[in-house]
Design an enzyme around this catalytic site. Sequence first.
Site, PDB file in Angstrom:
ATOM      1  N   HIS A 132       0.851  -1.193   0.000  1.00 53.94           N
ATOM      2  CA  HIS A 132       0.000   0.000   0.000  1.00 53.94           C
ATOM      3  C   HIS A 132       0.881   1.235   0.000  1.00 53.94           C
ATOM      4  CE1 HIS A 132       0.950  -0.659   4.215  1.00 53.94           C
ATOM      5  NE2 HIS A 132       0.428   0.508   4.553  1.00 53.94           N
ATOM      6  N   HIS A 177       1.435   3.786   2.207  1.00 53.30           N
ATOM      7  CA  HIS A 177       1.994   4.444   3.386  1.00 53.30           C
ATOM      8  C   HIS A 177       3.522   4.507   3.328  1.00 53.30           C
ATOM      9  CE1 HIS A 177      -1.870   3.808   5.955  1.00 53.30           C
ATOM     10  NE2 HIS A 177      -1.922   4.899   5.211  1.00 53.30           N
ATOM     11  N   ASP A 212       6.047   4.218   5.389  1.00 56.91           N
ATOM     12  CA  ASP A 212       6.954   3.218   5.957  1.00 56.91           C
ATOM     13  C   ASP A 212       7.091   1.998   5.056  1.00 56.91           C
ATOM     14  OD1 ASP A 212       4.229   2.827   6.712  1.00 56.91           O
ATOM     15  OD2 ASP A 212       4.809   1.421   8.283  1.00 56.91           O
ATOM     16  N   HIS A 213       6.270   1.906   4.008  1.00 59.77           N
ATOM     17  CA  HIS A 213       6.341   0.804   3.046  1.00 59.77           C
ATOM     18  C   HIS A 213       6.846   1.252   1.679  1.00 59.77           C
ATOM     19  CE1 HIS A 213       3.887  -2.115   5.510  1.00 59.77           C
ATOM     20  NE2 HIS A 213       3.615  -0.968   6.103  1.00 59.77           N
ATOM     21  N   HIS A 239      -7.422  -2.303   5.602  1.00 57.92           N
ATOM     22  CA  HIS A 239      -6.593  -1.265   6.216  1.00 57.92           C
ATOM     23  C   HIS A 239      -7.230   0.082   5.897  1.00 57.92           C
ATOM     24  CE1 HIS A 239      -3.045   0.043   8.237  1.00 57.92           C
ATOM     25  NE2 HIS A 239      -2.484   0.622   7.185  1.00 57.92           N
ATOM     26  N   ASP A 297       0.034  -4.629   6.583  1.00 60.18           N
ATOM     27  CA  ASP A 297      -0.973  -3.878   7.333  1.00 60.18           C
ATOM     28  C   ASP A 297      -2.402  -4.327   7.028  1.00 60.18           C
ATOM     29  OD1 ASP A 297       1.460  -2.618   7.512  1.00 60.18           O
ATOM     30  OD2 ASP A 297       0.608  -0.620   7.637  1.00 60.18           O
ATOM     31  N   HIS A 343       7.072  -6.314  11.403  1.00 58.49           N
ATOM     32  CA  HIS A 343       6.317  -5.056  11.425  1.00 58.49           C
ATOM     33  C   HIS A 343       5.826  -4.741  12.845  1.00 58.49           C
ATOM     34  CE1 HIS A 343       3.172  -2.092  10.300  1.00 58.49           C
ATOM     35  NE2 HIS A 343       3.937  -1.877   9.243  1.00 58.49           N
TER      36      HIS A 343
END
Length: 302
Positions: free
Chosen positions: A63, A65, A67-68, A143, A206, A264
């Site tokens: 996805h 976000h 942090d990814h 999510h 997530d 994670h």
Amino acid sequence: MGRLEIVALGTSCQVPTRERNHVATLVRLGATSILVDCGEGTQRQMLKAGVASSRIAALCLTHEHGDHTYGVPGFLNRRRVDGALNPLPVIAPQAALERLDLLTSFATRGENPLHSWVPASSAGLVEVMRLDTWSVWTAPLRHGVPTVGYRFVEDDGRRVVPELAAERGISGPDIGRIQRGEVIRGVRLADVSVPRRGQRIAVIMDTAVCEGALALAEGCDLLVAEATYLESEAGLAEENGHLTAGQAAALAVQAGVRRLVLTHFSSRYEDLDEHAKEAGDIHPDVVVVRDLQTVAVPSRLI
């Protein structure tokens, strides 16, 4: 055949720690390597792990976000420096690809892009790509933004049975030749082998508990699953669309997963012993993975 394993390049989530980088997971499928998610700092983690960016066959993003995904521009440009010439397939939800257009607009070789977008389906468990003898599947997760998980499925094959081969006078180098499809003294692979189901690996980041997570994990030899929270904060996990260690383990049991790898982790947890205990009380084979750790996919003969 090569190694079947994962390398945890990063195991934190929104905030990295001194010991845990933003999330990224390398999946080695024999001669083929795939990177799932690419948080900030992934390029440096790859250097520490001895992973060449030019050897990655596809980038799978769960996805949008940060942090990814915030490591994607640097990773793509590193491939250019390392001499990769062909555009890298990047699989992600359509919403994530639209946001990544801005981040990666400068990742080019002259006028030629270093990547090609592959939208992930939101219509259930769907095959989106073939890589050598493996297929790549996605399914939607639950999510706050459009999110998918990944399932890697090896083609079914055949296993040579030594006793059957010996009966037909096949031994030594001839076994390798017959596995490659040669007919030796009238003996074919089917004469000295039995069916072997291809192995299965899934990566689920997530998400709250959902049908898509179960579909991805079903019958997997190894499942990499987020465990952002402990059960004591299950309400917070549900509110933010994440799993607890206990929920990840329960999912693995329900899906018949052989080995569960937890990753994670929220930066609020300095010690992960409780994650290991919580999941280990539910599933018999749990690895609470640390950065740069390699975990093998359990082998099997049938």
